[in-house]
Design an enzyme around this catalytic site. Structure first.
Site, PDB file in Angstrom:
ATOM      1  N   HIS A 232      38.284  56.255  65.919  1.00 20.80           N
ATOM      2  CA  HIS A 232      38.228  55.059  66.775  1.00 20.80           C
ATOM      3  C   HIS A 232      37.673  55.487  68.140  1.00 20.80           C
ATOM      4  O   HIS A 232      36.580  56.030  68.206  1.00 20.80           O
ATOM      5  CB  HIS A 232      39.648  54.474  66.820  1.00 20.80           C
ATOM      6  CG  HIS A 232      39.781  53.102  67.385  1.00 20.80           C
ATOM      7  ND1 HIS A 232      38.718  52.294  67.702  1.00 20.80           N
ATOM      8  CD2 HIS A 232      40.894  52.374  67.706  1.00 20.80           C
ATOM      9  CE1 HIS A 232      39.161  51.147  68.178  1.00 20.80           C
ATOM     10  NE2 HIS A 232      40.481  51.176  68.205  1.00 20.80           N
TER      11      HIS A 232
ATOM     12  N   HIS B 226      30.460  51.802  60.776  1.00 23.20           N
ATOM     13  CA  HIS B 226      31.425  50.852  61.341  1.00 23.20           C
ATOM     14  C   HIS B 226      31.988  49.997  60.223  1.00 23.20           C
ATOM     15  O   HIS B 226      31.275  49.667  59.285  1.00 23.20           O
ATOM     16  CB  HIS B 226      30.740  49.953  62.386  1.00 23.20           C
ATOM     17  CG  HIS B 226      31.707  49.301  63.301  1.00 23.20           C
ATOM     18  ND1 HIS B 226      32.341  48.129  62.985  1.00 23.20           N
ATOM     19  CD2 HIS B 226      32.183  49.684  64.502  1.00 23.20           C
ATOM     20  CE1 HIS B 226      33.152  47.812  63.975  1.00 23.20           C
ATOM     21  NE2 HIS B 226      33.091  48.738  64.907  1.00 23.20           N
TER      22      HIS B 226
ATOM     23  N   ASP C 279      29.797  54.408  70.204  1.00 25.21           N
ATOM     24  CA  ASP C 279      30.179  55.736  70.680  1.00 25.21           C
ATOM     25  C   ASP C 279      29.040  56.748  70.625  1.00 25.21           C
ATOM     26  O   ASP C 279      29.173  57.849  71.144  1.00 25.21           O
ATOM     27  CB  ASP C 279      31.356  56.269  69.835  1.00 25.21           C
ATOM     28  CG  ASP C 279      32.630  55.495  70.114  1.00 25.21           C
ATOM     29  OD1 ASP C 279      32.883  55.208  71.291  1.00 25.21           O
ATOM     30  OD2 ASP C 279      33.360  55.174  69.170  1.00 25.21           O
TER      31      ASP C 279
HETATM   32  N1  CMC Z   1      29.250  59.996  58.485  1.00 28.38           N
HETATM   33  C1  CMC Z   1      29.084  60.207  57.155  1.00 28.38           C
HETATM   34  N2  CMC Z   1      29.454  59.345  56.189  1.00 28.38           N
HETATM   35  C2  CMC Z   1      30.025  58.219  56.585  1.00 28.38           C
HETATM   36  C3  CMC Z   1      30.247  57.896  57.939  1.00 28.38           C
HETATM   37  C4  CMC Z   1      29.830  58.838  58.906  1.00 28.38           C
HETATM   38  N3  CMC Z   1      29.994  58.603  60.211  1.00 28.38           N
HETATM   39  N4  CMC Z   1      30.850  56.696  58.048  1.00 28.38           N
HETATM   40  C5  CMC Z   1      31.018  56.257  56.790  1.00 28.38           C
HETATM   41  N5  CMC Z   1      30.517  57.168  55.917  1.00 28.38           N
HETATM   42  C6  CMC Z   1      30.452  57.031  54.455  1.00 28.38           C
HETATM   43  C7  CMC Z   1      31.810  57.234  53.813  1.00 28.38           C
HETATM   44  O1  CMC Z   1      32.031  58.581  53.499  1.00 28.38           O
HETATM   45  C8  CMC Z   1      31.704  56.340  52.613  1.00 28.38           C
HETATM   46  O2  CMC Z   1      30.914  57.001  51.663  1.00 28.38           O
HETATM   47  P1  CMC Z   1      31.246  56.863  50.089  1.00 28.38           P
HETATM   48  O3  CMC Z   1      31.016  55.406  49.776  1.00 28.38           O
HETATM   49  O4  CMC Z   1      30.306  57.781  49.422  1.00 28.38           O
HETATM   50  O5  CMC Z   1      32.684  57.266  49.933  1.00 28.38           O
HETATM   51  C9  CMC Z   1      30.874  55.152  53.101  1.00 28.38           C
HETATM   52  O6  CMC Z   1      30.084  55.682  54.164  1.00 28.38           O
HETATM   53  C10 CMC Z   1      31.697  53.979  53.601  1.00 28.38           C
HETATM   54  O7  CMC Z   1      32.517  54.440  54.659  1.00 28.38           O
HETATM   55  P2  CMC Z   1      34.044  54.092  54.848  1.00 28.38           P
HETATM   56  O8  CMC Z   1      34.744  55.307  55.365  1.00 28.38           O
HETATM   57  O9  CMC Z   1      34.581  53.434  53.621  1.00 28.38           O
HETATM   58  O10 CMC Z   1      33.947  52.986  55.969  1.00 28.38           O
HETATM   59  P3  CMC Z   1      35.130  52.479  56.866  1.00 28.38           P
HETATM   60  O11 CMC Z   1      34.819  51.083  57.202  1.00 28.38           O
HETATM   61  O12 CMC Z   1      36.456  52.745  56.256  1.00 28.38           O
HETATM   62  O13 CMC Z   1      35.031  53.426  58.165  1.00 28.38           O
HETATM   63  C11 CMC Z   1      34.434  54.282  60.271  1.00 28.38           C
HETATM   64  C12 CMC Z   1      34.426  53.049  59.346  1.00 28.38           C
HETATM   65  C13 CMC Z   1      33.958  53.855  61.664  1.00 28.38           C
HETATM   66  C14 CMC Z   1      35.864  54.820  60.391  1.00 28.38           C
HETATM   67  C15 CMC Z   1      33.495  55.369  59.669  1.00 28.38           C
HETATM   68  O14 CMC Z   1      32.179  54.858  59.595  1.00 28.38           O
HETATM   69  C16 CMC Z   1      33.536  56.656  60.464  1.00 28.38           C
HETATM   70  O15 CMC Z   1      34.388  57.513  60.233  1.00 28.38           O
HETATM   71  N6  CMC Z   1      32.581  56.852  61.454  1.00 28.38           N
HETATM   72  C17 CMC Z   1      32.615  58.025  62.298  1.00 28.38           C
HETATM   73  C18 CMC Z   1      33.613  57.832  63.427  1.00 28.38           C
HETATM   74  C19 CMC Z   1      33.123  56.861  64.467  1.00 28.38           C
HETATM   75  O16 CMC Z   1      31.984  56.922  64.915  1.00 28.38           O
HETATM   76  N7  CMC Z   1      34.017  55.957  64.901  1.00 28.38           N
HETATM   77  C20 CMC Z   1      33.728  54.971  65.925  1.00 28.38           C
HETATM   78  C21 CMC Z   1      33.712  53.569  65.394  1.00 28.38           C
HETATM   79  S1  CMC Z   1      32.977  52.386  66.537  1.00 28.38           S
HETATM   80  C22 CMC Z   1      33.992  52.324  67.913  1.00 28.38           C
HETATM   81  C23 CMC Z   1      35.422  52.145  67.636  1.00 28.38           C
HETATM   82  O17 CMC Z   1      35.826  51.226  66.920  1.00 28.38           O
HETATM   83  O18 CMC Z   1      36.213  52.919  68.163  1.00 28.38           O
END
Ligand code: CMC
Length: 429
Positions: A268, A307, A363
């Site tokens: 986050h 996201h 971010d």
């Molecule tokens: N790098 C690599 N792979 C990723 C990433 C990433 N940053 N984000 C998602 N994926 C992959 C994930 O592994 C999954 O792949 P698979 O379908 O093969 O298992 C697919 O994309 C879908 O991702 P998810 O984890 O199911 O998506 P989510 O909605 O649960 O997670 C998230 C959203 C923001 C937690 C995630 O994208 C992430 O960890 N991003 C990196 C951390 C980040 O930048 N966070 C800031 C978010 S924006 C500001 C805020 O809200 O604070």
């Protein structure tokens, strides 16, 4: 519409049920009547991480994740970032309308006049180790505020709620700056009420021996724009924490400490800090292919990408990138920018990211600006918490007045043992 209903056939019994559809949703509680036996509990929905569940009705922030649209109270984020000040946007988020000139004057007056904190809070911050993370210090300091303002427990009184909102919006920058000064061993700087909200924060962070601190107007405006972009983002993890904890009718300081804790996590608000650490680890554009290969095998994550809601370019990320160039004109180009730009270019063409609709989020570029402005990496999540304060409080204030809301209490699917008898210790394997 007469046909705004959903007909569900339960294949276990062959019975059909009709449930109303309102605002694109069905009420989960309407499924409870679907039973095999009269004595059954009834059907529930299972939605870990709330990926498809609306937990509230809210009129504050609108996001269309597929189209990359973000609006506060109907106003596009792009217009607010270009034309408004942070305090104007904070008023809008809380009250629902842009302030008139006199309303803005009064609002700014109250925020400015609540910026001081009790001297005991300085003693409390002094008690932390010199390398304590500023988010940990901020979280504890905000929780402590509840002990200084026991009147805050009276959450049913509108004027009382507003007073706590003034206090929090005003005091968070002061406490945030104190955490930084503590880690540096510098004396704390008291608020300067002649300065703007962002200008005063820069003053409390960076004033040294000069009698009056004059922040660079470009940096002051850049920070104000970043504050606008971070002010609210509907039902994200920390806002959900604020609402969930606040639903127990605890005071807003305690609920906000929970929201700050949620924001601290690397998925986050802690992501901006992790982006900078990632760029430093990559080291140069030549290191990108190796890093991307590790992301594709799941060994690494591309921080600042992806996201839950945006499946398109995060509109905030574009505005942050534009702001970065303005800051670099004053402070010089951050050398990590070249790695970030190349990383974005590579990722946007890689099938791994394209197929998963992973784009830069807010971010990805914000840390580069903060670093160029002189903020240490540890302070980045704190810089997210300051402007998000109004979002958390507006959402909390909305929840408190929502007659449909009750204490947050999800259900579970129990997967443990059925009933079994206690075994005396001498008989256990
Ligand atoms: N790098 C690599 N792979 C990723 C990433 C990433 N940053 N984000 C998602 N994926 C992959 C994930 O592994 C999954 O792949 P698979 O379908 O093969 O298992 C697919 O994309 C879908 O991702 P998810 O984890 O199911 O998506 P989510 O909605 O649960 O997670 C998230 C959203 C923001 C937690 C995630 O994208 C992430 O960890 N991003 C990196 C951390 C980040 O930048 N966070 C800031 C978010 S924006 C500001 C805020 O809200 O604070």
């Amino acid at each position: 519409m007469a046909n705004d209903t959903l007909t569900i056939t339960d294949n276990r019994t062959g019975k059909s049920y009709e449930v109303p559809i309102n605002e694109g949703t069905i009420r989960a509680i309407d499924l409870r009547k679907i039973k095999v036996e009269d004595t059954d509990f009834g059907l529930m929905t299972y939605d870990p991480a709330f990926t498809n569940t609306a937990s509230c009705r809210s009129s504050i922030t609108f996001i269309d994740g597929d189209a990359g649209i973000l609006r506060y109270r109907g106003y596009p984020i792009e217009q607010l970032a270009e034309k408004a000040s942070y305090l104007e946007v904070a008023y809008l988020i809380l009250h629902g309308e842009l302030p008139t000139a006199s309303q803005l004057k009064e609002w700014s007056f109250w925020i400015t006049n609540h910026t001081m904190v009790h001297e005991n809070l300085k003693t409390q911050i002094d008690a932390f180790h010199h390398d304590a993370h500023p988010m940990g210090m901020l979280c504890s300091s905000i929780a402590s505020l509840s002990t200084f303002y026991p009147d805050a427990r009276n959450i049913g009184n509108e004027a009382n709620r507003l007073k706590q909102i003034y206090r929090l919006v005003a005091k968070v920058p002061t406490l945030a700056a104190f955490t930084y000064r503590h880690t540096k061993g510098y004396p704390y700087v008291y608020p300067d009420n002649d300065l703007s909200y962002s200008g005063n924060f820069l003053n409390m962070m960076f004033k040294m021996s000069e009698l009056k601190h004059s922040p660079d107007p470009v940096l002051e405006r850049a920070l104000d724009v970043l504050f606008i972009l971070h002010a609210d983002h509907e039902q994200n993890c920390s806002t959900n924490a604020m609402r969930s904890v606040g639903s127990s009718q605890v005071d807003p300081y305690s609920a906000m400490a929970a929201a700050i804790a949620a924001l601290y996590g690397p998925l986050h608000g802690g992501a901006n800090e992790q982006v900078l650490r990632m760029l430093a680890e990559i080291g140069s554009p030549a290191g990108i292919p190796d890093y991307i290969a590790k992301v594709k095998t799941g060994e690494k994550k591309l921080m600042g990408f992806g996201h839950r809601v945006y499946k398109n370019y995060d509109p905030r990320a574009k505005l942050v990138r534009d702001t970065a160039y303005q800051v670099f004109e004053v402070k010089g180009r951050n050398p990590l920018l070249d790695i970030a730009l190349e990383l974005e270019k590579v990722a946007l063409h890689e099938d791994y990211f394209v197929s998963r609709k992973l784009y830069p989020n807010v971010d990805f570029y914000s840390g580069l600006i903060y670093q160029s402005m002189g903020f240490p990496v540890d302070m980045f999540p704190v810089l997210f918490a300051i402007p998000r304060t109004i979002g958390w409080l507006a959402q909390w204030n909305e929840m408190v007045q929502d007659s449909e809301q009750k204490i947050a209490r999800p259900r579970q699917i129990y997967t443990g043992y059925d009933s079994r008898d206690y075994v005396a210790i001498e008989h256990r394997d």
